[in-house]
Enzyme design. Structure first.
Site, PDB file in Angstrom:
ATOM      1  N   LYS A   1      -0.144  -1.865  -0.231  1.00 40.72           N
ATOM      2  CA  LYS A   1       1.014  -1.277  -0.887  1.00 40.72           C
ATOM      3  C   LYS A   1       0.827  -1.138  -2.398  1.00 40.72           C
ATOM      4  O   LYS A   1      -0.066  -1.727  -2.998  1.00 40.72           O
ATOM      5  CB  LYS A   1       2.280  -2.049  -0.527  1.00 40.72           C
TER       6      LYS A   1
ATOM      7  N   ARG B   1       1.817  -7.858   8.940  1.00 43.02           N
ATOM      8  CA  ARG B   1       1.591  -6.460   9.316  1.00 43.02           C
ATOM      9  C   ARG B   1       0.449  -5.918   8.454  1.00 43.02           C
ATOM     10  O   ARG B   1       0.514  -5.987   7.217  1.00 43.02           O
ATOM     11  CB  ARG B   1       2.868  -5.649   9.107  1.00 43.02           C
TER      12      ARG B   1
END
Length: 378
Positions: free
Chosen positions: A316, A351
């Site tokens: 991210k 995740r």
């Protein structure tokens, strides 16, 4: 504002406990401490936050002994809240019963592999839009350590536009059918009840909703009826606008309050708490660096909700902003650090895009924790 006695928390405050000071159970023998979900770990104290609407956050670090011995001096609402959070933290996590013959125990951090069947996801958009490629990718992730394959047909990256539900379902249903027929555990990453239902009919086991079942008015009743595990994620705003100007009074407590409210709404709709997984939503309506780092460091606060915690930090933007690595697919090292820190701070599910590397890092991390518990070194 810092306070040095629980009795100094301003009247009318809502209180929050973030456990600190981890030791093995033998080291805590005979001393007040907080049991950590039957893991063999105990926490010797907590950072206690208190705040009222419109007021600054007050906080203090206290031993478990001080907290427990001070409860009778607190107003009943504060005392009840602290009792509830201690109990939530101590509650052993239930095994996720996905079908009559498939279950996932929380004996270690689980790996959820990301499979985006989309043309525009931020990291791997377009790579697995073809059904055969997506199926091969899902099988490869399972072979290299993924416990769950998370399949999505709509990008929820910042600035993404919505996808028609029918198209979203068409993208993912063939992939889910193939992988579930292989016996793999599947979660469906969607905000839409229609897509949830089609995915569950095709063999999916878990619903992963970035809107925490708030986007579609039919989604909560569907999940309750199907009696399946659900991931409730926090997001400020929707994907199109969430990164325009996110603001928080205190990101850790604001996200906690939101998730606590969504859990209550789910329970009222008939969803059992043991089927609820919470996700603080890294990168979803968060100030790029400060909010995301605070949430990862503060994950143990969310464990006091009595639910499993999922962390999705892989590749991210905050990793790039912190390290200077612009390309999302070159953020492996940063993703592994975030995964390891998250697992050590209370995340039960990680995740990840890079499944093999993440699984290896988490296995080693778990082995170190287990050895420390056995040796009494925690």
């Amino acid at each position: 504002m810092y306070f040095n006695d629980l009795k100094h928390i301003p009247d009318g405050s809502r209180v929050y406990l973030r456990p600190v000071g981890c030791v093995s159970a033998p080291m805590a023998e005979g001393r007040p401490s907080f049991d950590y979900a039957g893991t063999g770990l105990r926490y010797m104290g907590a950072c206690v936050y208190g705040r009222r609407d419109g007021a600054d956050v007050a906080f203090g670090h206290f031993s478990a002994d001080h907290i427990l011995s001070s409860l009778d001096d607190l107003p009943s609402d504060m005392r009840d809240a602290i009792h509830q959070q201690i109990a939530g933290f101590a509650t052993p996590l239930s095994v996720l019963q996905l079908s009559d013959d498939i279950q996932l125990p929380f004996t270690r951090p689980l790996v959820m592999g990301v499979l985006n069947v989309t043309p525009d996801s931020f990291s791997d958009g377009g790579q697995f839009l073809d059904v055969d490629k997506a199926v091969r990718r899902g099988r490869a992730m399972a072979e290299t350590g993924a416990d769950i394959i998370d399949i999505g047909g709509e990008s929820t990256r910042p600035g993404a536009t919505p996808v028609w539900e029918g198209e979203e379902a068409e993208r993912i249903v063939p992939v889910i059918k193939s992988l579930s027929n292989d016996g793999l555990v599947i979660s469906v990453d969607t905000r839409n009840a229609f897509v949830m239902e089609k995915a569950l009919e095709a063999g999916a086991h878990i619903v992963n909703d970035v809107s925490a079942l708030s986007h579609d008015p039919d989604s909560m009743a569907l999940v309750a009826k199907k009696n399946v595990p659900v991931v409730l994620m926090h997001a400020q705003g929707d994907p199109r606008t969430m990164q325009d100007n996110p603001e928080y009074d205190h990101v850790l407590l604001d996200v906690y309050d939101y998730l606590a409210d969504r859990i209550s709404a789910c329970e009222a709709a008939g969803i059992d708490r043991s089927n609820i997984i919470v996700d603080p939503g890294i990168g979803f309506g968060k100030r790029v660096v400060q909010d995301n780092l605070s949430l990862i460091n503060g994950l143990l606060l969310f464990r006091t909700l009595g639910c499993a915690v999922l962390l999705g930090a892989s590749r991210k933007r905050f990793i790039g902003a912190t390290t200077g690595v612009d390309a999302a697919d070159e953020r492996l090292a940063g993703s592994l650090v975030a995964a390891s820190q998250g697992a050590g701070s209370g995340a039960n599910i990680i995740r990840a895009h890079d499944v093999e590397e993440t699984a290896q890092a988490l296995r080693l991390g778990q082995a170190l924790v287990d050895a420390s518990v056995m040796d009494g070194l925690v």
